[in-house]
Design a protein around this motif. Structure first.
Motif, short mmCIF file in Angstrom:
data_model
loop_
_atom_site.label_atom_id
_atom_site.label_comp_id
_atom_site.label_asym_id
_atom_site.label_seq_id
_atom_site.Cartn_x
_atom_site.Cartn_y
_atom_site.Cartn_z
N UNK A 21 0.83 -1.21 0.00
CA UNK A 21 0.00 0.00 0.00
C UNK A 21 0.86 1.25 0.00
N UNK A 22 1.98 1.22 0.72
CA UNK A 22 2.87 2.37 0.76
C UNK A 22 3.53 2.58 -0.60
N UNK A 23 3.93 1.50 -1.25
CA UNK A 23 4.51 1.61 -2.59
C UNK A 23 3.49 2.18 -3.56
N UNK A 24 2.24 1.80 -3.40
CA UNK A 24 1.18 2.31 -4.27
C UNK A 24 1.00 3.80 -4.09
N UNK A 65 4.35 -2.37 -6.10
CA UNK A 65 3.13 -2.45 -5.29
C UNK A 65 2.27 -3.63 -5.72
N UNK A 66 2.17 -3.85 -7.02
CA UNK A 66 1.37 -4.96 -7.53
C UNK A 66 1.89 -6.29 -7.00
N UNK A 70 -7.65 -6.20 -1.56
CA UNK A 70 -8.46 -6.18 -2.78
C UNK A 70 -8.79 -4.75 -3.19
N UNK A 71 -9.12 -3.91 -2.22
CA UNK A 71 -9.41 -2.50 -2.51
C UNK A 71 -8.18 -1.83 -3.11
N UNK A 72 -7.00 -2.09 -2.53
CA UNK A 72 -5.77 -1.50 -3.06
C UNK A 72 -5.48 -1.99 -4.47
N UNK A 73 -5.75 -3.27 -4.74
CA UNK A 73 -5.53 -3.81 -6.08
C UNK A 73 -6.50 -3.21 -7.09
#
Length: 321
Positions: free
Chosen positions: A270-273, A281-282, A305-308
């Motif tokens: 999440x931090x990488x995103x 991040x993926x 899932x929300x982050x993806x």
């Protein structure tokens, strides 16, 4: 073709859950749930096992017996064991910490520093109040009212311990606030996990088992490092965040508790995103999702899932450009 193949669902899927899924998959909007919240509520009600409350009931007899014995022995007032919430928080968000942080904010001489401090300090006070209320209720519900098992209390306390670590990490950042921290203060507070899941007994019982007693200290250390990493990243102190993330990853490598490993990997992803490193991040988020699924940690499955989905949206926008 616009039709849902209801029969393709496994026969083991409960009827209520089947109906919620089928309605949610309808191609015509007016036939689906009116809002995402309505769909989530329907899925939650349909997937809650009816017999998950039995472990509490089975433990209540032992709790009630121990309370009667304690009272007959003239033990201290039953409320006394549940009065430690203030002591728990005083070392991380008490008057001294609040005054130090306030002085740091005002010392930046930013025109909006006082207004920002008034807002975020009130939010942290409210967060601390909610923590105290939940801590006390978790204790009283087991040791005084006898309406929940010791297992439930342990799960609630573990949840609250993670929030306490996060509050402590934010307080440390604010105590050393500079102009960058003041400008990011609202975002830093927004990264705190909500207290309310710590009183959602059904969800806590549906989560994976807690770590073994011999790993409890290591897990606590990992949670502290993780809280530090997230708060430092939100504050823009990326070098400090990187060191804390690396330390958390190194420490969790020796921990067998899968949900803790999943949480570390999720927060790293999440931090990488957030910082636009989408390929890394993926990879991290898919790793976190796999670990969480393997260990049945549905809360992390949901967050990952929300982050993806956010990551997918970013990819689609880049493709359209």
């Amino acid at each position: 073709a616009g039709t849902v193949r209801d029969k393709s669902l496994p026969s083991a899927v409960p009827a209520k859950l089947r109906r919620a899924l089928v309605q949610g998959l309808q191609s015509r909007p007016e036939e689906r749930h009116p809002t995402m919240r309505a769909l989530l509520d329907a899925l939650g009600k349909a997937s809650s096992p009816p017999n998950r409350r039995w472990p509490w009931v089975l433990g209540m007899g032992a709790v009630a017996t121990s309370l009667v014995v304690a009272q007959r022995r003239g033990a201290v007032d039953a409320e006394a064991p549940c009065s430690g919430a203030d002591a728990q928080l005083s070392a991380i968000w008490g008057d001294a910490q609040r005054q130090k942080a306030g002085a740091a904010f005002l010392g930046t001489d930013l025109a909006y520093a006082q207004r920002t401090w008034a807002t975020v300090s009130a939010e942290l006070d409210a967060y601390a109040d909610a923590w105290r209320e939940n801590y006390t209720d978790a204790c009283v519900a087991t040791t005084v009212r006898g309406e929940q098992s010791a297992e439930v209390m342990d799960r609630r306390m573990a949840c609250l311990a993670r929030r306490k670590a996060q509050l402590g990490a934010v307080a440390e950042v604010f105590a050393d606030a500079d102009r960058d921290v003041v400008s990011r203060a609202r975002g830093i507070v927004d990264r705190l996990d909500s207290i309310s899941p710590c009183s959602d007994v059904d969800a806590l019982l549906d989560s994976a088992d807690p770590p073994a007693p011999e790993e409890a200290e290591a897990v606590e250390e990992v949670m502290s490092l993780l809280a530090t990493a997230v708060s430092r990243s939100a504050a823009g102190r990326y070098d400090e965040a990187e060191r804390a993330f690396s330390a958390a990853e190194e420490r969790v490598a020796g921990v067998g508790h899968g949900p803790t490993r999943a949480l570390v990997v999720y927060h790293r992803g999440a931090d990488l995103l957030v910082h636009g490193q989408t390929s890394q991040a993926d990879a991290k988020l898919h790793e976190a999702l796999q670990i969480a699924l393997e260990h049945g940690e549905l809360s992390i499955v949901h967050r990952t899932s929300v982050a993806l989905m956010e990551l997918l949206g970013i990819a689609q926008m880049r493709t359209s450009e």
